[in-house]
Design a protein around this motif. Structure first.
Motif, PDB file in Angstrom:
ATOM      1  N   ALA A 223      -3.623  -1.066  18.302  1.00 43.95           N
ATOM      2  CA  ALA A 223      -2.886  -0.425  17.214  1.00 43.95           C
ATOM      3  C   ALA A 223      -3.796   0.601  16.563  1.00 43.95           C
ATOM      4  O   ALA A 223      -4.837   0.247  16.005  1.00 43.95           O
ATOM      5  CB  ALA A 223      -2.432  -1.464  16.189  1.00 43.95           C
ATOM      6  N   ARG A 224      -3.415   1.849  16.652  1.00 38.61           N
ATOM      7  CA  ARG A 224      -4.248   2.908  16.084  1.00 38.61           C
ATOM      8  C   ARG A 224      -4.239   2.907  14.562  1.00 38.61           C
ATOM      9  O   ARG A 224      -5.237   3.242  13.922  1.00 38.61           O
ATOM     10  CB  ARG A 224      -3.758   4.265  16.595  1.00 38.61           C
ATOM     11  N   GLU A 225      -3.110   2.524  13.983  1.00 41.29           N
ATOM     12  CA  GLU A 225      -2.942   2.637  12.541  1.00 41.29           C
ATOM     13  C   GLU A 225      -2.956   1.285  11.837  1.00 41.29           C
ATOM     14  O   GLU A 225      -3.640   1.104  10.831  1.00 41.29           O
ATOM     15  CB  GLU A 225      -1.608   3.354  12.272  1.00 41.29           C
ATOM     16  N   GLN A 226      -2.183   0.315  12.356  1.00 43.19           N
ATOM     17  CA  GLN A 226      -1.936  -0.897  11.594  1.00 43.19           C
ATOM     18  C   GLN A 226      -1.423  -2.016  12.505  1.00 43.19           C
ATOM     19  O   GLN A 226      -0.655  -1.777  13.440  1.00 43.19           O
ATOM     20  CB  GLN A 226      -0.841  -0.616  10.539  1.00 43.19           C
ATOM     21  N   VAL A 227      -1.875  -3.237  12.218  1.00 45.72           N
ATOM     22  CA  VAL A 227      -1.237  -4.443  12.739  1.00 45.72           C
ATOM     23  C   VAL A 227      -0.545  -5.110  11.560  1.00 45.72           C
ATOM     24  O   VAL A 227      -1.134  -5.255  10.483  1.00 45.72           O
ATOM     25  CB  VAL A 227      -2.252  -5.415  13.372  1.00 45.72           C
TER      26      VAL A 227
ATOM     27  N   LEU B 172      -0.325  -5.775   0.240  1.00 44.76           N
ATOM     28  CA  LEU B 172      -0.134  -6.603   1.432  1.00 44.76           C
ATOM     29  C   LEU B 172      -1.237  -6.455   2.470  1.00 44.76           C
ATOM     30  O   LEU B 172      -1.085  -6.888   3.619  1.00 44.76           O
ATOM     31  CB  LEU B 172       1.239  -6.326   2.083  1.00 44.76           C
ATOM     32  N   ARG B 173      -2.380  -5.879   2.082  1.00 42.45           N
ATOM     33  CA  ARG B 173      -3.537  -5.770   2.968  1.00 42.45           C
ATOM     34  C   ARG B 173      -4.338  -7.062   2.916  1.00 42.45           C
ATOM     35  O   ARG B 173      -4.615  -7.585   1.830  1.00 42.45           O
ATOM     36  CB  ARG B 173      -4.413  -4.595   2.542  1.00 42.45           C
ATOM     37  N   VAL B 174      -4.728  -7.561   4.095  1.00 42.71           N
ATOM     38  CA  VAL B 174      -5.543  -8.774   4.129  1.00 42.71           C
ATOM     39  C   VAL B 174      -6.889  -8.466   3.484  1.00 42.71           C
ATOM     40  O   VAL B 174      -7.572  -7.492   3.870  1.00 42.71           O
ATOM     41  CB  VAL B 174      -5.711  -9.285   5.559  1.00 42.71           C
ATOM     42  N   ARG B 175      -7.270  -9.267   2.511  1.00 43.48           N
ATOM     43  CA  ARG B 175      -8.470  -8.996   1.727  1.00 43.48           C
ATOM     44  C   ARG B 175      -9.724  -9.078   2.592  1.00 43.48           C
ATOM     45  O   ARG B 175      -9.921 -10.029   3.341  1.00 43.48           O
ATOM     46  CB  ARG B 175      -8.570  -9.983   0.563  1.00 43.48           C
ATOM     47  N   GLY B 176     -10.536  -8.026   2.516  1.00 45.77           N
ATOM     48  CA  GLY B 176     -11.798  -7.990   3.236  1.00 45.77           C
ATOM     49  C   GLY B 176     -11.715  -7.427   4.633  1.00 45.77           C
ATOM     50  O   GLY B 176     -12.737  -7.326   5.316  1.00 45.77           O
TER      51      GLY B 176
ATOM     52  N   ALA C 192       3.043   5.288   2.912  1.00 46.17           N
ATOM     53  CA  ALA C 192       2.258   5.944   1.869  1.00 46.17           C
ATOM     54  C   ALA C 192       0.782   6.013   2.253  1.00 46.17           C
ATOM     55  O   ALA C 192       0.107   7.035   2.030  1.00 46.17           O
ATOM     56  CB  ALA C 192       2.427   5.200   0.545  1.00 46.17           C
ATOM     57  N   ALA C 193       0.273   4.929   2.858  1.00 46.41           N
ATOM     58  CA  ALA C 193      -1.132   4.927   3.277  1.00 46.41           C
ATOM     59  C   ALA C 193      -1.381   5.961   4.362  1.00 46.41           C
ATOM     60  O   ALA C 193      -2.429   6.624   4.386  1.00 46.41           O
ATOM     61  CB  ALA C 193      -1.518   3.534   3.765  1.00 46.41           C
ATOM     62  N   ALA C 194      -0.428   6.124   5.260  1.00 49.93           N
ATOM     63  CA  ALA C 194      -0.588   7.098   6.336  1.00 49.93           C
ATOM     64  C   ALA C 194      -0.613   8.525   5.814  1.00 49.93           C
ATOM     65  O   ALA C 194      -1.288   9.401   6.369  1.00 49.93           O
ATOM     66  CB  ALA C 194       0.532   6.928   7.361  1.00 49.93           C
ATOM     67  N   ARG C 195       0.126   8.746   4.730  1.00 51.01           N
ATOM     68  CA  ARG C 195       0.135  10.095   4.135  1.00 51.01           C
ATOM     69  C   ARG C 195      -1.145  10.376   3.379  1.00 51.01           C
ATOM     70  O   ARG C 195      -1.420  11.527   3.031  1.00 51.01           O
ATOM     71  CB  ARG C 195       1.337  10.237   3.199  1.00 51.01           C
TER      72      ARG C 195
END
Length: 547
Positions: A259-263, A502-506, A543-546
């Motif tokens: 995954a280039r951007e996100q799992v 919703l990002r896994v911390r760390g 939003a993160a991708a932008r």
């Protein structure tokens, strides 16, 4: 890379290529995310589902819910560990193993919960999750049967319709609730669900409307979206602290995809923490116990399990028809089948629960804290035969339990069922609400409006009525209503697994979007909130991708 754990075979995974986003789990949230992200033709999206397709008749015929639960073709078939608060009983713990996830086997009830639930999430350190923040997300996905207004949307993909059946005995129970002082509910989904009324359902003209139909069908014609079934994800892969993909197996072999951007993990409140632990992410003591080296210590993984425990009281009646007696003969069954074949209405079109009541178990609660699911039928357990004589099931659940359980991987084998311990009725507060709930159900059925039907309590049956005795009865009849949440909760504290985005911390490149992220359970059913979480996750990823 994260630790491998074990697999069914030791083959080196073949390269499956790369995508911008890899989503694990094609359930309520994962299907939404796949739809929204693939709307950008420049983003390649892969959606992996462990189950098969949903082309099974019991998925689409609403009453098939009774036969989908426990069916290994559609349900993971998990069981809990023995639960001390339930007298040491182990419960069947259904989870959808099929395209559409739990939306393909659930009760189809569309229920958001209460505005204060989401304001409470915000107050726990999660900005962006208050009621005013999430209401537009609910409206976005909704295709409501009424007119669009401040609470409801009509342009979304998720059909919300009234139920297509009528039972006079349920009308009588609703009138009995009004006799008790419970108001009629004009709308269960406008932020305050207190009252009595019929549940709105995710159906279209008497047929289940699951996440596959709502969100995947409109998107699968896009060349940049690939949806694969029978893909069992074994572990995540990493470069440094960044998630780079997953390893999965399916008929034909094992594969690694990047995954280039996100799992995005959308495997649910049971599947998501198990996959994290198989990848070396979680509590060090748990990882040591299953033989997986610690890759990233996160003590909250698998903890904070919350669920609604339903107390299925049963009352026999006379002088009114229920499904028990209507389906007791071959002629009755034939009539029911014919009604559905001709009009997609009648008992085969009914959700498992038809009449809902949200109210307070006592004066010490400032908002509805219990939910009734009233059914014109009775049986020993789902999947068992209906009783032969007319009866009602009057289920009551504590909407905001204080008991907290856990779920963890049982071993490093990704095919082994996890250990699930909901720990129901482990707090004095929950035992008190359980006792009050049984008393409340008895008062409801003793109202003058129901006297002509001569309701007689079959389950749990009369006995001592002190709190301790009633709590013991609750433990004897209580069962899950299939709403596990909270096992990868969001927050800003050290025990949180994901942050408010919703990002896994760390870690980088890894988000979780399913009911596991709920810091506290909602005051209602969980499918609609899961869809909303999917909407929110898609917004955050875009939003993160932008930048």
């Amino acid at each position: 890379m994260a630790p491998k754990g074990s697999a069914k075979n030791g083959t080196v995974p073949a390269d499956f290529g790369s995508f911008d986003v890899v989503i694990v789990g094609a359930g309520s949230a994962g299907s939404v995310i796949a739809n929204r992200l693939s709307a950008d033709p420049g983003r390649r999206v892969l959606l992996l589902e462990a189950g098969k397709g949903d082309n099974h008749p019991w998925v689409h015929i609403p009453v098939g819910y009774l036969f989908a639960i426990g069916n290994p073709r559609l349900d993971w078939g998990f069981r809990t560990a023995p639960v001390p608060g339930l007298g040491g009983r182990s419960l069947l713990y259904p989870r959808g193993k099929v395209l559409g996830g739990c939306s393909s086997i659930n009760g189809m009830i569309y229920m958001r919960g209460q505005a204060q639930d989401y304001d409470g999430w915000r107050d726990l350190g999660n900005p962006g999750w208050a009621w005013d923040d999430v209401l537009p997300l609910f409206r976005r996905s909704e295709r409501h049967f009424g007119d669009a207004d401040a609470a409801h949307g009509t342009g979304g993909e998720l059909h919300v319709e009234p139920q297509r059946l009528h039972w006079p005995i349920l009308d009588a129970v609703a009138e009995a609730a009004v006799e008790m002082g419970i108001p009629r509910a004009a709308d269960f989904n406008a932020g305050d669900n207190e009252g009595v009324g019929y549940f709105p359902v995710n159906q279209r003209r008497g047929i289940r409307w699951n996440a596959r139909k709502a969100f995947l069908d409109p998107a699968r014609r896009r060349r940049n979206l690939v949806v694969l079934t029978q893909c069992h994800v074994e572990r995540l892969t990493f470069e440094g602290r960044r998630a780079t993909g997953v390893v999965f197996s399916r008929p034909g072999g094992r594969f690694a995809v990047s995954a280039r951007e996100q799992v995005v993990l959308s495997a649910g409140a049971i599947g998501t923490p198990q996959l994290l632990e198989l990848s070396g992410i979680g509590r060090p003591d748990v990882l040591s116990r299953i033989g997986v080296p610690v890759f990233h210590a996160l003590d909250g993984v698998g903890e904070n399990l919350q669920d609604h425990l339903q107390l299925r009281t049963i009352f026999s009646i006379t002088g009114a028809r229920t499904l028990n007696d209507r389906a007791a003969t071959l002629a009755g069954k034939a009539g029911i089948a014919l009604e559905y074949a001709l009009r997609q209405s009648g008992p085969m079109a009914m959700a498992p629960s038809q009449l809902g009541i949200f109210t307070r178990s006592g004066p010490d609660h400032n908002r509805a804290n219990i939910e009734y699911h009233v059914q014109p039928l009775s049986l020993d357990a789902f999947g068992e035969p209906l009783h032969r004589t007319p009866a009602l099931t009057v289920s009551v659940c504590n909407l905001r339990p204080t008991s907290r359980g856990a779920t963890h991987a049982a071993s490093a084998d990704p095919y082994a069922a996890p250990v699930i311990q909901p720990d129901y009725l482990s707090t004095e507060a929950d035992r008190a609400v359980a006792a009050a709930s049984i008393r409340h159900a008895r008062r409801l059925m003793a109202q003058p409006r129901l006297a002509r039907y001569r309701p007689d309590e079959v389950k749990p049956g009369r006995g001592p009525e002190d709190d301790a005795a009633l709590a013991a009865l609750a433990g004897a009849i209580g069962t899950t209503i299939f709403h596990p949440v909270g096992t990868a909760r969001m927050g800003s504290d050290a025990e949180a697994v994901v942050d408010p985005e919703l990002r896994v911390r760390g870690l980088d490149g890894l988000r979780i979007a399913d009911c596991s992220v709920m810091p506290a359970i909602v005051s209602g059913n969980t499918h609609a909130p899961a869809v909303m979480i999917g909407e929110r996750a898609a917004d955050l990823i875009r939003a993160a991708a932008r930048g």
